[in-house]
Design a protein around this motif. Structure first.
Motif, mmCIF file in Angstrom:
data_model
loop_
_atom_site.group_PDB
_atom_site.id
_atom_site.type_symbol
_atom_site.label_atom_id
_atom_site.label_comp_id
_atom_site.label_asym_id
_atom_site.label_seq_id
_atom_site.Cartn_x
_atom_site.Cartn_y
_atom_site.Cartn_z
ATOM 1 N N MET A 185 5.825 -3.303 -17.325
ATOM 2 C CA MET A 185 7.218 -3.003 -16.953
ATOM 3 C C MET A 185 8.075 -4.272 -16.973
ATOM 4 O O MET A 185 9.230 -4.245 -17.396
ATOM 5 C CB MET A 185 7.262 -2.321 -15.585
ATOM 6 N N ASN A 186 7.510 -5.365 -16.535
ATOM 7 C CA ASN A 186 8.248 -6.633 -16.610
ATOM 8 C C ASN A 186 8.554 -6.986 -18.062
ATOM 9 O O ASN A 186 9.688 -7.375 -18.402
ATOM 10 C CB ASN A 186 7.417 -7.745 -15.949
ATOM 11 N N PHE A 187 7.556 -6.829 -18.930
ATOM 12 C CA PHE A 187 7.748 -7.125 -20.360
ATOM 13 C C PHE A 187 8.844 -6.238 -20.941
ATOM 14 O O PHE A 187 9.762 -6.718 -21.623
ATOM 15 C CB PHE A 187 6.418 -6.897 -21.089
ATOM 16 N N LEU A 188 8.768 -4.945 -20.639
ATOM 17 C CA LEU A 188 9.754 -4.014 -21.197
ATOM 18 C C LEU A 188 11.159 -4.294 -20.666
ATOM 19 O O LEU A 188 12.147 -4.180 -21.395
ATOM 20 C CB LEU A 188 9.355 -2.574 -20.884
ATOM 21 N N SER A 189 11.231 -4.678 -19.393
ATOM 22 C CA SER A 189 12.565 -4.916 -18.818
ATOM 23 C C SER A 189 13.249 -6.117 -19.477
ATOM 24 O O SER A 189 14.473 -6.185 -19.513
ATOM 25 C CB SER A 189 12.466 -5.116 -17.307
ATOM 26 N N LEU A 190 12.453 -7.040 -19.999
ATOM 27 C CA LEU A 190 13.024 -8.246 -20.610
ATOM 28 C C LEU A 190 13.071 -8.191 -22.124
ATOM 29 O O LEU A 190 13.884 -8.862 -22.746
ATOM 30 C CB LEU A 190 12.206 -9.476 -20.187
ATOM 31 N N ARG A 191 12.189 -7.399 -22.732
ATOM 32 C CA ARG A 191 12.032 -7.448 -24.183
ATOM 33 C C ARG A 191 12.479 -6.175 -24.883
ATOM 34 O O ARG A 191 12.197 -5.976 -26.054
ATOM 35 C CB ARG A 191 10.570 -7.760 -24.532
ATOM 36 N N ARG A 192 13.115 -5.282 -24.152
ATOM 37 C CA ARG A 192 13.672 -4.114 -24.804
ATOM 38 C C ARG A 192 15.074 -3.895 -24.276
ATOM 39 O O ARG A 192 15.299 -3.842 -23.063
ATOM 40 C CB ARG A 192 12.810 -2.874 -24.526
ATOM 41 N N SER A 193 15.987 -3.773 -25.192
ATOM 42 C CA SER A 193 17.375 -3.541 -24.836
ATOM 43 C C SER A 193 17.611 -2.042 -24.816
ATOM 44 O O SER A 193 17.449 -1.373 -25.830
ATOM 45 C CB SER A 193 18.254 -4.214 -25.889
ATOM 46 N N ALA A 194 17.947 -1.512 -23.656
ATOM 47 C CA ALA A 194 18.141 -0.062 -23.553
ATOM 48 C C ALA A 194 19.446 0.208 -22.817
ATOM 49 O O ALA A 194 19.773 -0.479 -21.848
ATOM 50 C CB ALA A 194 16.971 0.577 -22.809
ATOM 51 N N PRO A 195 20.181 1.201 -23.253
ATOM 52 C CA PRO A 195 21.468 1.478 -22.618
ATOM 53 C C PRO A 195 21.325 1.894 -21.152
ATOM 54 O O PRO A 195 22.250 1.710 -20.361
ATOM 55 C CB PRO A 195 22.050 2.621 -23.455
ATOM 56 N N ASP A 196 20.165 2.446 -20.791
ATOM 57 C CA ASP A 196 19.973 2.881 -19.407
ATOM 58 C C ASP A 196 19.382 1.787 -18.517
ATOM 59 O O ASP A 196 18.905 2.065 -17.415
ATOM 60 C CB ASP A 196 19.104 4.154 -19.352
ATOM 61 N N SER A 197 19.433 0.545 -18.981
ATOM 62 C CA SER A 197 18.905 -0.565 -18.177
ATOM 63 C C SER A 197 19.900 -0.974 -17.093
ATOM 64 O O SER A 197 21.084 -1.156 -17.373
ATOM 65 C CB SER A 197 18.632 -1.789 -19.048
#
Lengths: 237, 237, 237, 237
Positions: A185-197
């Motif tokens: 989850m840490n990786f995804l929060s930093l390495r994926r750009s998502a409009p719902d972030s």
């Protein structure tokens, strides 16, 4: 040796011990102090409620017992970013122990090439066909030249660990990566750009390709946890 | 509530993704750069040879992809030592969220009670029957008194997180512990005293009980790795 | 030995290498690739602007080069929570190597004793004078009894590591703790309840006492970073 | 832009909070439970005796309170190995945020180029003048070609993060590295080949250059700890 030019990254889930029920048993020991066995009897609503609570309240540790191992093939410049994530285990192919293969990443026609704006908040545009052609030509030319020099040194008896110095960071390299669901989850929060972030991130597109494939695999293993992560604005607990 | 006095620790392997073959695929990516699939065809001798090589040369990372989760019940003073090991994941029962049960560790008749020598190199002797009786009486008396005060405060409406302050460190507590095989070897090298150890260690007997049960479970999952660890003087790579 | 009953925790900053300018040089290497020497010439506004940017965009690594060492004296139940923070270095006094002193934490008259509400979202009320008296009496009674049994076992020649089992978790213990500014922010975000927090937290009051003293010391060393942390809703980058 | 070819690595000690006395106060809290203030009055022999004891008995935690920050300039292939050490803090210059400078490592005439023997136990020989000439020519040729392509893409408006793909792993990059004395000893035990090592290691020469400079700086800050490390066969506690 014949050179290969390609785009994209390979991500294969090798093995895992990861399920939504792991989170439940880990969380329930807090309040029950016992080895919980009846997860199967819980309603999905109860499981979902507890996992959403943990996510929202940032109780991260119950997500650490779910573990996944991936085999990943990506360019060296992606690995350089990936290995800054210290909460993971890595074994990568070695340019000291083997002759590296002439397989090189080149941006494909969908890769946005032109950066607009200032540091930390870039946006990208696709770029013109000419910019794409220049990029493709430059990558092919540079990689070809570099690999010729690599082979020339090897042929002269120079050690692999020395000769590899000329290879570009776009050379593909393979590794096994093991991480738990909290690190994921840490990786995804930093390495994926998502409009719902909840928090914005500006990953380089190529590591985001890895993140997307990780997320697909992880969401299948732990669908309730994944939904809770997304619903919580992709904030890692 | 009726008090329980007991000795020993409980260690249950809850789940695992841990096999000798994990070490092989992780190590081989260094020299092959590919997803290795033919582990099954290797002779046991080849597997054993590679694992012994890795252990001896302190290549620790290939042992990080094998992961185990345990449910452990042990006295608080054991947890205090256990949680100094930062390369593991923990979820423990909470004295804030639940009423702790009156289950207390008391040394049994085999516990060596008398310490001889100086710090860092103690040896222990069994002690006299009288010393054992004093110890048993003192533990029972102190725990009984403490739990009475705990219950008195709870009955008066005092919060659990406050009232628990009086409970002794010999109170049992339960937790889930996840660690990989490399962390396991580090734990065993420090928390189990073995005559075949290259480096001596002087663990407290009660955490050694946990270590022994961990080792039994781990040795079944990864027998070749375990043998290599022992053969290498129990030095964690 | 005479027993001591007290409230509160002791936190002393022992040494540090921590300044706002550390964050600047670490962040600037990204864009300048050089050893930055001119921090002194920056305007405070420029420094503040960069640090706020890093905090908001969750660039955590530039905050890892600032390091502080504290000497802390707190009850064992606080240490149990503190040591769950794995990104810190600890050395604690040892009940195996020394006779523990009879110094015990008791809640003072300001400690809110009564818990209202459900797990994860408790509020606390002060409690009645009678509840305070019961608590004070129970703590004093239980600790006195426990320490008598401890001394009895020691007098009989029982090893310290065994005898300490009867001591309550409210016994004070001392340790050195080293952590960097990023770990500090993580600790504060979880262990201090503040109305300006973006994410709520529900720390036990006694570890919050430690957090408050940490924050005071850290804010003096790195005032701009501290302000940015607070302005950013106390979200650790 | 004019290309620079050079050998060697730069290591500068930026700041530190590291002294032998740190180890003493951290270790003594175990047995004294107090903030030790009288280190200055200890004889050097007493300090040395305690530090040697800790090293030999593998009590690693007292070495974690001494922290150093370095500015290091080294080729990317060195950083690739360095960042596998997860117990350190890094900030590196970014090929996304800035145009990378054309500064490239080339092996000098003392670099042993020819590898003899099998994986894990290589020895190296200097190589012939012709092998050195081929290596030097190949590095210069490949780097020059690569940088031309890099500049061509930048001139065409292609984003830095894309264009850098063609740059070779021998390109120099700069970073700040913070680590404590325990992590330092681990790094040195693996990245420096020394005849007095208890366990052998086979580092690539270029990361060993970094290790040598780290060791020089660290030995000056903590001479007694350094001597104990060497005397203990360079086994990290």
């Amino acid at each position: 040796m014949e050179l290969e030019f390609r785009s994209g990254v390979d991500v294969e889930l090798v093995k895992s011990s990861a399920a939504d029920s792991d989170v439940i048993f880990a969380a329930r020991v807090s309040t029950q102090g016992e080895r919980t066995r009846e997860v199967a009897e819980d309603t999905e609503k109860a499981i979902s409620g507890l996992i959403n609570f943990l996510m929202r309240e940032r109780h991260g540790s119950p997500f650490e017992h779910s573990v996944m191992t991936f085999y990943v093939k990506a360019p060296i410049f992606v690995w350089r970013e990936h290995m800054r994530h210290r909460i993971a285990s890595y074994n990568e192919e070695s340019g000291r122990y083997r002759v590296l293969e002439p397989c090189f990443y080149v941006p494909d026609e969908d890769r946005k090439l032109v950066q607009i704006g200032k540091a930390g908040a870039y946006t990208f545009e696709l770029g013109t066909p000419e910019q794409h052609k220049i990029t493709d030509d430059s990558f092919r030319e540079a990689c070809t030249q570099a690999y010729q020099q690599y082979e020339k040194m090897l042929a002269a008896g120079v050690a692999r660990e020395v000769a590899r110095g000329v290879l570009p960071v776009t050379t593909y390299s393979s590794a096994y990566v093991t991480m738990n669901a909290r690190a994921m989850m840490n990786f995804l929060s930093l390495r994926r750009s998502a409009p719902d972030s909840h928090f914005p991130s500006y990953p380089q597109r190529e590591i985001e390709l890895v993140a997307e494939k990780y997320e697909d695999a992880w969401a299948k293993l732990m669908p309730i946890t994944h939904s809770a992560f997304v619903a919580n604005g992709r904030v890692a607990p």
